[in-house]
Design a protein around this motif. Sequence first.
Motif, PDB file in Angstrom:
ATOM      1  N   PHE A 293      45.975  40.575  41.222  1.00 25.07           N
ATOM      2  CA  PHE A 293      45.772  41.326  39.985  1.00 25.07           C
ATOM      3  C   PHE A 293      44.971  42.595  40.252  1.00 25.07           C
ATOM      4  CE2 PHE A 293      46.725  37.255  37.841  1.00 25.07           C
ATOM      5  CZ  PHE A 293      47.657  37.719  36.910  1.00 25.07           C
ATOM      6  N   GLY A 294      43.980  42.488  41.095  1.00 25.79           N
ATOM      7  CA  GLY A 294      43.169  43.654  41.444  1.00 25.79           C
ATOM      8  C   GLY A 294      43.988  44.746  42.093  1.00 25.79           C
ATOM      9  N   TYR A 295      44.875  44.360  43.034  1.00 20.83           N
ATOM     10  CA  TYR A 295      45.739  45.343  43.686  1.00 20.83           C
ATOM     11  C   TYR A 295      46.685  45.996  42.679  1.00 20.83           C
ATOM     12  CZ  TYR A 295      44.151  43.031  47.965  1.00 20.83           C
ATOM     13  OH  TYR A 295      43.386  42.489  48.972  1.00 20.83           O
ATOM     14  N   ALA A 296      47.212  45.191  41.767  1.00 22.57           N
ATOM     15  CA  ALA A 296      48.126  45.732  40.752  1.00 22.57           C
ATOM     16  C   ALA A 296      47.403  46.727  39.852  1.00 22.57           C
ATOM     17  CB  ALA A 296      48.720  44.594  39.921  1.00 22.57           C
TER      18      ALA A 296
ATOM     19  N   ILE B   1      43.124  30.645  44.076  1.00 23.17           N
ATOM     20  CA  ILE B   1      42.677  31.415  42.906  1.00 23.17           C
ATOM     21  C   ILE B   1      42.199  32.794  43.334  1.00 23.17           C
ATOM     22  CG2 ILE B   1      40.939  31.513  41.068  1.00 23.17           C
ATOM     23  CD1 ILE B   1      41.222  28.435  40.883  1.00 23.17           C
ATOM     24  N   ARG B   2      41.448  32.880  44.424  1.00 21.84           N
ATOM     25  CA  ARG B   2      40.959  34.168  44.923  1.00 21.84           C
ATOM     26  C   ARG B   2      42.136  35.064  45.292  1.00 21.84           C
ATOM     27  NH1 ARG B   2      37.998  37.720  43.867  1.00 21.84           N
ATOM     28  NH2 ARG B   2      36.461  36.148  43.436  1.00 21.84           N
ATOM     29  N   ARG B   3      43.171  34.515  45.924  1.00 20.48           N
ATOM     30  CA  ARG B   3      44.355  35.320  46.276  1.00 20.48           C
ATOM     31  C   ARG B   3      45.046  35.847  45.027  1.00 20.48           C
ATOM     32  NH1 ARG B   3      45.322  30.967  49.968  1.00 20.48           N
ATOM     33  NH2 ARG B   3      47.091  30.332  48.702  1.00 20.48           N
ATOM     34  N   ARG B   4      45.143  35.013  43.973  1.00 15.15           N
ATOM     35  CA  ARG B   4      45.772  35.466  42.727  1.00 15.15           C
ATOM     36  C   ARG B   4      44.935  36.589  42.091  1.00 15.15           C
ATOM     37  NH1 ARG B   4      48.498  32.827  45.130  1.00 15.15           N
ATOM     38  NH2 ARG B   4      49.241  34.867  45.575  1.00 15.15           N
ATOM     39  N   LEU B   5      43.622  36.393  42.066  1.00 11.73           N
ATOM     40  CA  LEU B   5      42.739  37.429  41.507  1.00 11.73           C
ATOM     41  C   LEU B   5      42.854  38.726  42.308  1.00 11.73           C
ATOM     42  CD1 LEU B   5      39.553  35.347  40.613  1.00 11.73           C
ATOM     43  CD2 LEU B   5      41.234  36.323  39.028  1.00 11.73           C
TER      44      LEU B   5
END
Length: 130
Positions: free
Chosen positions: A16-19, A9-13
Amino acid sequence: MEPQQPTFIRRRLNSFGYALKGITAAFRSEINLRWHVLSAGAAVTAGFYFGLTTLEWVIVIFCIGLVWMAELFNTALEVVVNLVSPERHPLAGKAKDIAAGAVLIASITAALAGLLVFLPYVWDLLQKYS
């Protein structure tokens, strides 16, 4: 002790942050993207005013996404080309021109779709007040 790996979940978040970071950077540096955002705002405002159907909203939203996506790809390509070829080079210029052409095609496509969606509403409004 080994550092703990981030959770799924942290990697997915983080993704999104990088995007969002990339979109923000492009918005700050690219005047054309700001114009596309302004145009999208005008289209959405007009859509609410005219009460678009669900299908018309799908067309408008798809076109907005198409243009923004093309502009972001164009910006990313320009950054990479500038990184690998800081001096002027015909192939670097050609790559940038082709990417800009993709944005132009996306924008023309969106404008034509916008005309097809909004022209009947504008026509009815003009008929009402004439």
